[in-house]
Enzyme design. Structure first.
Site, PDB file in Angstrom:
ATOM      1  N   ASP A 110      18.561   7.560 -30.233  1.00  0.00           N
ATOM      2  CA  ASP A 110      18.449   7.287 -31.664  1.00  0.00           C
ATOM      3  C   ASP A 110      17.104   7.865 -32.086  1.00  0.00           C
ATOM      4  O   ASP A 110      16.062   7.247 -31.887  1.00  0.00           O
ATOM      5  CB  ASP A 110      18.498   5.779 -31.927  1.00  0.00           C
ATOM      6  CG  ASP A 110      18.292   5.443 -33.400  1.00  0.00           C
ATOM      7  OD1 ASP A 110      18.578   6.297 -34.255  1.00  0.00           O
ATOM      8  OD2 ASP A 110      17.848   4.321 -33.680  1.00  0.00           O
ATOM      9  N   GLU A 136      22.345  10.265 -32.169  1.00  0.00           N
ATOM     10  CA  GLU A 136      22.723   9.844 -33.515  1.00  0.00           C
ATOM     11  C   GLU A 136      22.254  10.888 -34.517  1.00  0.00           C
ATOM     12  O   GLU A 136      21.104  11.318 -34.491  1.00  0.00           O
ATOM     13  CB  GLU A 136      22.100   8.488 -33.846  1.00  0.00           C
ATOM     14  CG  GLU A 136      22.553   7.949 -35.183  1.00  0.00           C
ATOM     15  CD  GLU A 136      22.076   6.541 -35.454  1.00  0.00           C
ATOM     16  OE1 GLU A 136      21.520   6.309 -36.544  1.00  0.00           O
ATOM     17  OE2 GLU A 136      22.253   5.671 -34.581  1.00  0.00           O
ATOM     18  N   ASP A 186      16.085  -0.443 -32.040  1.00  0.00           N
ATOM     19  CA  ASP A 186      16.227   1.011 -31.936  1.00  0.00           C
ATOM     20  C   ASP A 186      16.747   1.398 -30.556  1.00  0.00           C
ATOM     21  O   ASP A 186      17.505   2.355 -30.414  1.00  0.00           O
ATOM     22  CB  ASP A 186      14.889   1.696 -32.216  1.00  0.00           C
ATOM     23  CG  ASP A 186      14.416   1.427 -33.632  1.00  0.00           C
ATOM     24  OD1 ASP A 186      14.780   2.198 -34.531  1.00  0.00           O
ATOM     25  OD2 ASP A 186      13.710   0.418 -33.843  1.00  0.00           O
TER      26      ASP A 186
END
Length: 184
Positions: free
Chosen positions: A11, A71, A144
């Site tokens: 991410d 992502e 996260d």
């Protein structure tokens, strides 16, 4: 499909980069690790990009992932924020590409949908579902890292699936592009 492989999920972010690793063996997932690269204390954007690159290389050299799931930045109202996220993602991708690791990009909604069945799920809902599916004892303070882990799990769930975004003009076109999937 390989008998065993490791998937690194990322991410990307310029404040926090979350990441997670899973091992896939005989169609089953096993949690390896998740963590975060904290970048808040650095003010220089180029230093942050270098740290993202270096940490991604370190993860690759340590765990030897076979694939990377990342992502994709989502379009928001702030163009500058999206540009910064795109750079962070690009640097992480460059690290993977420099080691010849295949990379797959997933939209946030697709990741949430794969994990929870709801493309609008909250970070907390995604984290709780991962905790349940992977048997995690605790969840991190910042989510996260679970977002990075979710990218890896999403990739596992989507492996071997047909790319529905491609669009086919009919069965003939589908069969032509998916000959190995058709039983004769």
């Amino acid at each position: 499909m390989a008998a065993e492989k490791i998937i690194l999920g990322i991410d990307p972010g310029t404040t926090i980069m979350g990441f997670g690793l899973i091992k896939v063996s005989r169609g089953q997932m096993e949690f390896i690790q998740m963590n975060e690269l904290m970048l808040k204390k650095y003010t220089d954007p180029y230093t942050k990009l270098k740290l993202i690159f270096d940490r991604t290389i370190e993860l690759i050299d340590t765990y030897h992932p076979d694939e990377i799931a990342i992502e994709a930045p989502f379009f928001g109202k702030n163009v500058q924020s999206m540009l910064k996220l795109g750079r962070a993602q690009g640097v992480a991708m460059a690290a993977g590409l420099s080691r010849q690791i295949p990379i797959t990009e997933y939209l946030p909604k697709k990741i949430k949908m794969a994990i929870t069945g709801n493309g609008n799920a909250s970070k907390e809902q995604v984290a709780k579902m991962l905790q349940s599916v992977l048997g995690l004892k605790t969840l991190p303070k910042n989510l996260d890292s679970t977002d990075g882990l979710a990218a890896a799990v999403c990739h596992f769930y989507n492996e071997g699936r047909i790319d529905v975004s491609k669009g086919y003009s009919g069965w003939t076109a589908f069969v032509k592009d998916n000959a190995k999937r058709v039983k004769k």
